[in-house]
Design a protein around this motif. Structure first.
Motif, PDB file in Angstrom:
ATOM      1  N   ASN A   1       5.562   8.356 -10.334  1.00 29.58           N
ATOM      2  CA  ASN A   1       6.885   7.780 -10.551  1.00 29.58           C
ATOM      3  C   ASN A   1       6.771   6.267 -10.422  1.00 29.58           C
ATOM      4  N   TYR A   2       6.957   5.548 -11.506  1.00 30.44           N
ATOM      5  CA  TYR A   2       6.777   4.097 -11.515  1.00 30.44           C
ATOM      6  C   TYR A   2       7.880   3.365 -10.750  1.00 30.44           C
ATOM      7  N   LEU A   3       8.957   4.061 -10.362  1.00 33.92           N
ATOM      8  CA  LEU A   3      10.031   3.435  -9.577  1.00 33.92           C
ATOM      9  C   LEU A   3       9.889   3.700  -8.077  1.00 33.92           C
ATOM     10  N   ALA A   4       8.873   4.448  -7.681  1.00 31.49           N
ATOM     11  CA  ALA A   4       8.736   4.825  -6.279  1.00 31.49           C
ATOM     12  C   ALA A   4       8.352   3.626  -5.415  1.00 31.49           C
ATOM     13  N   SER A   5       9.025   3.496  -4.280  1.00 38.32           N
ATOM     14  CA  SER A   5       8.678   2.499  -3.269  1.00 38.32           C
ATOM     15  C   SER A   5       9.437   2.853  -1.995  1.00 38.32           C
ATOM     16  N   PRO A   6       8.970   2.393  -0.834  1.00 39.59           N
ATOM     17  CA  PRO A   6       9.639   2.751   0.424  1.00 39.59           C
ATOM     18  C   PRO A   6      11.099   2.333   0.485  1.00 39.59           C
TER      19      PRO A   6
ATOM     20  N   ARG B   1      -9.010   3.661  -5.949  1.00 38.28           N
ATOM     21  CA  ARG B   1      -9.977   3.063  -5.027  1.00 38.28           C
ATOM     22  C   ARG B   1      -9.938   1.547  -5.112  1.00 38.28           C
ATOM     23  N   TRP B   2      -9.463   1.037  -6.233  1.00 37.55           N
ATOM     24  CA  TRP B   2      -9.232  -0.401  -6.382  1.00 37.55           C
ATOM     25  C   TRP B   2      -7.758  -0.750  -6.173  1.00 37.55           C
ATOM     26  N   ILE B   3      -6.865   0.095  -6.673  1.00 39.96           N
ATOM     27  CA  ILE B   3      -5.436  -0.217  -6.602  1.00 39.96           C
ATOM     28  C   ILE B   3      -4.970  -0.374  -5.155  1.00 39.96           C
ATOM     29  N   VAL B   4      -5.412   0.518  -4.265  1.00 36.61           N
ATOM     30  CA  VAL B   4      -4.941   0.481  -2.878  1.00 36.61           C
ATOM     31  C   VAL B   4      -5.342  -0.822  -2.174  1.00 36.61           C
ATOM     32  N   PRO B   5      -6.630  -1.208  -2.166  1.00 30.34           N
ATOM     33  CA  PRO B   5      -6.961  -2.470  -1.484  1.00 30.34           C
ATOM     34  C   PRO B   5      -6.392  -3.711  -2.162  1.00 30.34           C
TER      35      PRO B   5
ATOM     36  N   GLY C   1       7.028  -3.121  -2.134  1.00 31.49           N
ATOM     37  CA  GLY C   1       6.329  -1.897  -2.495  1.00 31.49           C
ATOM     38  C   GLY C   1       6.565  -1.445  -3.916  1.00 31.49           C
ATOM     39  N   LEU C   2       7.500  -2.050  -4.610  1.00 31.40           N
ATOM     40  CA  LEU C   2       7.753  -1.738  -6.014  1.00 31.40           C
ATOM     41  C   LEU C   2       6.954  -2.655  -6.936  1.00 31.40           C
ATOM     42  N   ILE C   3       7.037  -3.951  -6.682  1.00 27.06           N
ATOM     43  CA  ILE C   3       6.447  -4.938  -7.587  1.00 27.06           C
ATOM     44  C   ILE C   3       4.921  -4.951  -7.514  1.00 27.06           C
ATOM     45  N   VAL C   4       4.397  -5.082  -6.302  1.00 27.05           N
ATOM     46  CA  VAL C   4       2.967  -5.365  -6.122  1.00 27.05           C
ATOM     47  C   VAL C   4       2.057  -4.266  -6.666  1.00 27.05           C
ATOM     48  N   PRO C   5       2.348  -2.966  -6.438  1.00 27.83           N
ATOM     49  CA  PRO C   5       1.447  -1.945  -6.992  1.00 27.83           C
ATOM     50  C   PRO C   5       1.334  -1.988  -8.513  1.00 27.83           C
TER      51      PRO C   5
ATOM     52  N   VAL D   1       0.838  -1.200   0.000  1.00 24.48           N
ATOM     53  CA  VAL D   1       0.000   0.000   0.000  1.00 24.48           C
ATOM     54  C   VAL D   1       0.874   1.251   0.000  1.00 24.48           C
ATOM     55  N   SER D   2       1.963   1.230   0.775  1.00 26.57           N
ATOM     56  CA  SER D   2       2.890   2.369   0.782  1.00 26.57           C
ATOM     57  C   SER D   2       3.440   2.635  -0.611  1.00 26.57           C
ATOM     58  N   GLY D   3       3.852   1.574  -1.297  1.00 30.80           N
ATOM     59  CA  GLY D   3       4.374   1.728  -2.652  1.00 30.80           C
ATOM     60  C   GLY D   3       3.326   2.271  -3.612  1.00 30.80           C
ATOM     61  N   ALA D   4       2.089   1.794  -3.490  1.00 29.61           N
ATOM     62  CA  ALA D   4       1.017   2.280  -4.358  1.00 29.61           C
ATOM     63  C   ALA D   4       0.776   3.770  -4.148  1.00 29.61           C
ATOM     64  N   LEU D   5       0.767   4.200  -2.888  1.00 31.09           N
ATOM     65  CA  LEU D   5       0.564   5.621  -2.594  1.00 31.09           C
ATOM     66  C   LEU D   5       1.704   6.465  -3.157  1.00 31.09           C
ATOM     67  N   MET D   6       2.940   6.009  -2.971  1.00 29.71           N
ATOM     68  CA  MET D   6       4.091   6.774  -3.466  1.00 29.71           C
ATOM     69  C   MET D   6       4.071   6.890  -4.979  1.00 29.71           C
TER      70      MET D   6
END
Length: 335
Positions: free
Chosen positions: A87-92, A278-282, A262-266, A76-81
């Motif tokens: 930025n498609y490379l963003a992740s914690p 609204r769908w991507i986050v859950p 957080g990079l792969i899953v989002p 979820v953190s990666g999806a928000l970032m």
């Protein structure tokens, strides 16, 4: 339109059953296999005199539940970032958020070895906020610093610096052995009490993420477009980063830095769900929990009967995926 939402809806509908099944498998299998009857009795008729029951309740079950939660938080953190930065490379783990937490927790463990778990959670939250502030602050000052590849490079450099300082601190204060499980993300040593303490923070972070998801959908189209739709851009970005700090902070406090979830899953969630957050986050949360739990299962058997750090397994998936994104997407902002 309805057909496009059928798959993410189906995934969310099946998520509880899939999570229970994976938790059950994770609880059964390890260096010492457990029968279903043993697992059932340990949960519902616990006998502290039985070693198998102790193993299930103090190690296997917290490990399974913890990996599910941590995977969800990081995804979820990666999806928000990725949504707020486009930025498609963003992740914690790439943007310095996780490394800031690692640094802060290491410092607290070294200076205050008798500190309560609450203080470790607080230090992790503060560290994740500081790490994010350093990376995005420098990116703001550098020309074109907010482009995906440059931001990723900045995050990697600052993250490596913070990680190196953390390693120096643990060596200087001679707390390496105490921190070894945590630096290597060995989920079998998750503390059940720590999991309980992080629940309120996690609920707050996830709730905030869901509340912001509609606004992030607009923001992912561009700041001007979002502003034209009445979105208060900086407020949404600030609250989203607060959610990222909370979710990443509790994850690192529980098990140390675990990269690439957080990079792969989002990206997988976006492929399944489209552009609606609204769908991507859950969906990211569900897939992240399942992904990390599966990685943890693989980590037990790669070098059986010895444990492999789960970060090694996530890196086996994450590094090729990271290189694939750079090769196919180059250095441009996501449209």
């Amino acid at each position: 339109m309805k057909q496009k939402k059928m798959l993410p809806a189906f995934i969310l509908l099946m998520a509880p059953a899939a999570a229970i099944l994976l938790i059950l498998i994770s609880t059964r299998y390890g260096a010492k296999p457990m029968t279903l009857e043993t697992v059932w009795n340990a949960v519902f008729a616990f006998d502290k005199e039985l070693v198998d029951h102790q193993i299930v309740m103090t190690s296997r079950l917290p490990r399974a539940i913890g990996s599910m939660l941590i995977g969800a938080f990081l995804a979820v953190s990666g999806a928000l970032m990725q949504g707020i930065t486009r930025n498609y490379l963003a992740s914690p783990s790439i943007m310095g958020v996780s490394d800031g937490s690692v640094f802060a927790v290491t410092l607290f463990m070294a200076v205050l070895p008798g500190a309560t778990p609450n203080l470790y959670i607080l230090s992790s939250l503060l560290g994740s906020a500081a790490g994010a502030a350093m990376v995005f602050g420098l990116a703001w000052l550098i020309p074109k610093g907010m482009t995906p590849v440059r931001l990723a490079i900045l995050g990697t450099v600052i993250g490596s610096f913070l990680s190196g300082v953390a390693n120096a601190i643990q060596s200087y204060f001679q707390v390496s052995q105490k921190l070894s499980f945590w630096f290597n993300s060995r989920l079998h040593q998750l503390d059940p009490e720590m999991i309980k303490l992080t629940v309120p923070f996690a609920v707050a972070g996830l709730a905030l993420s869901l509340v912001l998801s509609k606004s992030i959908s607009a923001l992912s189209l561009g700041e001007e477009t979002a502003a034209g739709l009445g979105i208060r851009v900086w407020l949404v970005k600030g609250l989203a980063m607060l959610a990222v700090v909370i979710l990443t902070g509790v994850s690192v406090a529980l098990a140390g830095k675990i990269a690439f979830v957080g990079l792969i899953v989002p990206h997988i969630a976006r492929f399944i769900s489209g552009s609606d957050y609204r769908w991507i986050v859950p969906v990211s949360g569900v897939l992240g929990g399942l992904f990390l739990t599966l990685c943890d299962l693989l980590a037990r058997f790669i070098n059986f009967p010895f444990e492999t750090p789960v970060g090694v397994v996530t890196a086996l998936f994450g590094v090729p995926f990271f290189l694939y994104l750079i090769k196919t997407r180059g250095g441009e902002q996501r449209a």
